[in-house]
Design a protein around this motif. Structure first.
Motif, short mmCIF file in Angstrom:
data_model
loop_
_atom_site.label_atom_id
_atom_site.label_comp_id
_atom_site.label_asym_id
_atom_site.label_seq_id
_atom_site.Cartn_x
_atom_site.Cartn_y
_atom_site.Cartn_z
N HIS A 249 0.83 -1.22 0.00
CA HIS A 249 0.00 0.00 0.00
C HIS A 249 0.86 1.26 0.00
O HIS A 249 0.49 2.27 -0.61
CB HIS A 249 -0.93 0.00 1.22
CG HIS A 249 -2.10 -0.92 1.09
ND1 HIS A 249 -1.97 -2.29 1.10
CD2 HIS A 249 -3.43 -0.67 0.92
CE1 HIS A 249 -3.16 -2.85 0.96
NE2 HIS A 249 -4.06 -1.89 0.85
N GLU A 250 2.01 1.19 0.65
CA GLU A 250 2.85 2.39 0.69
C GLU A 250 3.41 2.72 -0.69
O GLU A 250 3.45 3.88 -1.08
CB GLU A 250 3.99 2.20 1.70
CG GLU A 250 4.84 3.45 1.87
CD GLU A 250 5.82 3.34 3.02
OE1 GLU A 250 6.50 4.34 3.32
OE2 GLU A 250 5.91 2.24 3.63
N TYR B 214 0.20 5.36 1.47
CA TYR B 214 -0.13 5.18 2.88
C TYR B 214 0.70 4.04 3.48
O TYR B 214 0.82 2.98 2.88
CB TYR B 214 -1.61 4.83 3.05
CG TYR B 214 -2.57 5.92 2.65
CD1 TYR B 214 -2.77 7.03 3.47
CD2 TYR B 214 -3.31 5.82 1.48
CE1 TYR B 214 -3.67 8.03 3.10
CE2 TYR B 214 -4.21 6.80 1.11
CZ TYR B 214 -4.38 7.91 1.92
OH TYR B 214 -5.27 8.88 1.56
N LYS B 215 1.23 4.26 4.69
CA LYS B 215 1.86 3.17 5.40
C LYS B 215 0.78 2.23 5.92
O LYS B 215 -0.32 2.66 6.25
CB LYS B 215 2.69 3.71 6.55
CG LYS B 215 3.90 4.52 6.09
CD LYS B 215 4.73 5.00 7.27
CE LYS B 215 5.96 5.77 6.78
NZ LYS B 215 6.79 6.25 7.91
N GLU C 222 -1.14 3.24 8.94
CA GLU C 222 -2.07 4.36 8.81
C GLU C 222 -3.47 3.88 8.45
O GLU C 222 -4.46 4.53 8.81
CB GLU C 222 -1.58 5.34 7.72
CG GLU C 222 -0.31 6.08 8.04
CD GLU C 222 0.06 7.05 6.92
OE1 GLU C 222 -0.56 8.14 6.85
OE2 GLU C 222 0.94 6.71 6.10
N MET C 223 -3.55 2.76 7.73
CA MET C 223 -4.85 2.29 7.27
C MET C 223 -5.43 1.20 8.16
O MET C 223 -6.65 1.08 8.27
CB MET C 223 -4.71 1.76 5.84
CG MET C 223 -4.26 2.80 4.83
SD MET C 223 -4.12 2.16 3.13
CE MET C 223 -5.84 1.85 2.73
N TYR D 269 -11.62 5.18 2.05
CA TYR D 269 -10.62 5.39 1.00
C TYR D 269 -11.23 5.24 -0.40
O TYR D 269 -10.50 5.30 -1.39
CB TYR D 269 -9.47 4.40 1.19
CG TYR D 269 -8.74 4.59 2.48
CD1 TYR D 269 -7.66 5.46 2.58
CD2 TYR D 269 -9.16 3.92 3.63
CE1 TYR D 269 -7.01 5.65 3.79
CE2 TYR D 269 -8.52 4.11 4.84
CZ TYR D 269 -7.45 4.98 4.93
OH TYR D 269 -6.81 5.17 6.12
N THR E 235 -5.42 7.79 -3.20
CA THR E 235 -3.99 7.76 -2.89
C THR E 235 -3.67 8.94 -1.98
O THR E 235 -4.46 9.88 -1.85
CB THR E 235 -3.13 7.85 -4.16
OG1 THR E 235 -3.29 9.16 -4.73
CG2 THR E 235 -3.56 6.81 -5.18
N LYS E 236 -2.53 8.91 -1.36
CA LYS E 236 -2.20 9.95 -0.38
C LYS E 236 -1.90 11.29 -1.03
O LYS E 236 -2.22 12.35 -0.47
CB LYS E 236 -1.01 9.50 0.47
CG LYS E 236 -0.81 10.33 1.73
CD LYS E 236 0.17 9.67 2.68
CE LYS E 236 0.25 10.43 4.01
NZ LYS E 236 1.15 9.75 4.98
#
Length: 559
Positions: free
Chosen positions: A296-297, A302-303, A306-307, A315, A346-347
């Protein structure tokens, strides 16, 4: 009737090249050479028509066909060349070309060239039986084939009898066939285990229906199973009538093997997820993610920490949220295995498209325990599908909608007014008065730039809710979606004639241009969309007859 000789001599080749420059047929001169495995054929000369038709460049000269052509096509073409070489006689064969002019037949005559008793060259004369292609057709063909040749997904184009007309390199690579093994074959004969389903799909395609993407197992030429995701789309002609179909096929075999290897043990999920670029989550029935893979990172920014503990719904794109919430928030869900597409945030870069495979995991008592989700980034594929839609529905030169889309929207507008007759529809049909003269005097490049400027000026004259379309050549149509009286349509025609008084500046060229315009109004002069178009068309010709740079309203013809 044969128009070419049955054989040539080496001394005649210079004359053939001079002749090739003057004809509209494609001409290929192939030098014959030999190695331990047999003969091979080297491109020595191709005329301009041949380069255009076959999408070759002069870089092919001096190379054998194996280095130039698509791998799956080589054996089909090479077979005929070898026949001409071995039998030392002219050989004919035919092929199908799919392009912007539709399905075309190409017939090729191969002529051996002798030096004494030996064949040193083979000359190919290819004639394509089709109406004349313009520059725009060929630009569209090059774009179409460039996309097909470089796509990761396999593409197959069929006629309505399931016969294969053309495929891209990805299809040959996926299934292992050569062209001579599949051309004009029916899909149901290549994938016989799905024959009944395929026949049902083509019945729907004949009606203009599309087959949504689904997953199944196909088999390669060698009999190996291939897990594929496939969608069928009906291809419509300019009149909106189904003329063929295209299948877009994605090879999911590796992904399926990975997913099938998952067990209900979280430790094993985590082990696999750590080493894959797929987005893997363990999700509770209420949507809470209890495990998020490291990928995911890299993909979303996102780490995992974080999720983890958050809801997957937070999301998801707002337009997809309702469907996703329904899948994960129902503890009594009976989903065992499902694939669907959605947009995920996405971040730093907005949303990307993902294809998710969701597997339900039950506890020892058979009750729902959690979901395993494995998603992959399909943004490039979605972008490619969007490009196909643009090619199908938009005029490439001007960016306006094309004839097919205009007719469909007109029919819907007429149906709306029939249901709710609180307003009228205005239709303006425009034809340039001297466009051919501009093309002849300044060339097609200036003509194309003028068409683009005409499209922009027409768009500036009408309201945002009105529709301007390019019908073909220098013909345009304008749909006034809601008007109160015919006078409003006439006022638009006046504005167009006035706007055309301002000359167009294209580089150092200053051009004046005018339109003849036919006007019709629904429901005042027509009972349906076809009659409305016919009335506008007749009014246009009446305007031409009055001296051009004029407009004629349909009802004036009845007085």
């Amino acid at each position: 009737m044969k128009i070419y000789p049955t054989h040539l001599t080496l001394l005649q080749l210079p004359t053939v090249k001079q002749f090739a420059r003057a004809i509209s047929d494609s001409v290929f001169i192939m030098k014959v050479a030999f190695h331990d495995e047999g003969p091979y054929f080297i491109y020595e000369y191709v005329n301009q028509e041949g380069l255009e038709r076959s999408r070759l460049t002069q870089s092919c000269f001096g190379k054998p066909m194996e280095e130039v052509l698509i791998k799956g096509d080589v054996s089909y073409i090479r077979h005929h060349y070898e026949q001409a070489l071995e039998e030392k006689r002219a050989v004919e064969y035919s092929d199908i070309i799919v392009g912007s002019n539709g399905k075309l037949e190409a017939r090729t005559e191969l002529i051996p060239v002798f030096k004494g008793e030996d064949v040193t060259h083979v000359v190919a004369f290819t004639k394509v039986f089709a109406r004349q292609q313009n520059v725009l057709n060929r630009q569209t063909d090059r774009l179409f084939y460039s996309f097909m040749d470089n796509a990761e997904e396999a593409f197959v184009i069929f006629d309505l009898d399931q016969r294969i007309l053309t495929v891209n390199p990805a299809f040959y690579e996926m299934l292992g066939y050569d062209k001579n093994e599949i051309i004009k074959q029916k899909l149901s004969s290549l994938q016989g285990h799905e024959g009944d389903s395929i026949n049902e799909y083509f019945l729907l395609l004949r009606e203009g229906e599309n087959i949504p993407r689904y997953s199944t197992t196909w088999y390669s030429k060698a009999g190996q199973p291939i897990y594929v995701s496939i969608a069928f789309t009906s291809i419509l002609d300019d009149e909106g009538i189904p003329a063929g179909a295209v299948a877009i096929i994605q090879n999911l075999t590796e992904e399926k093997r990975t997913r099938d290897a998952f067990t209900a043990t979280e430790q094993l999920y985590e082990l696999i997820a750590t080493h894959t670029q797929d987005l893997v989550e363990l999700i509770q029935p209420d949507g809470t993610m209890t495990y998020v893979s490291p990928s995911h990172e890299a993909v979303l920014g996102y780490k995992p920490e974080e999720m983890a503990g958050d809801s997957i719904v937070n999301y998801v794109h707002p337009e997809d949220m309702r469907a996703i919430r329904a899948k994960f928030s129902n503890p009594t869900s009976s989903i065992e295995n499902e694939t669907f597409e959605y947009r995920i945030h996405t971040k730093t870069e907005g949303y990307l498209w993902a294809e998710a495979n969701i597997k339900l995991v039950r506890d020892e008592g058979g009750s729902l325990h959690h979901f395993v989700s494995s998603s992959r980034d399909i943004t490039k594929r979605k972008d490619a599908e969007e490009q196909l839609k643009v090619l199908a529905y938009t005029d490439e030169l001007t960016g306006l909608t094309n004839r097919r889309v205009f007719k469909n929207i007109l029919k819907k507008a007429v149906a709306r007014v029939k249901r709710q007759p609180i307003s009228k529809i205005g239709l303006l049909y425009l034809d340039g008065d001297h466009f051919k003269g501009i093309n002849d005097a300044y060339g097609h490049l200036i003509g194309d730039q003028l068409l683009t400027k005409l499209a922009n000026r027409l768009t500036s004259v009408v309201r945002e809710e009105d529709l301007v379309s390019r019908i073909g050549g220098d013909e345009f149509a304008i749909l006034l979606a809601t008007i109160e009286s015919p006078h409003e349509a006439i006022k638009v025609a006046d504005r167009i004639l006035e706007a055309m008084k301002t000359p167009f500046e294209i580089g150092d060229v200053r051009l004046t241009f005018s339109f003849s315009i036919g006007i019709s109004v629904f429901p005042d002069e027509a009972n349906n969309a076809e009659e409305l178009l016919d009335r506008a068309d007749r009014s246009l010709y009446a305007a031409k007859a009055q001296g051009k740079n004029e407009y004629v309203y349909s009802s004036w013809l009845d007085s």
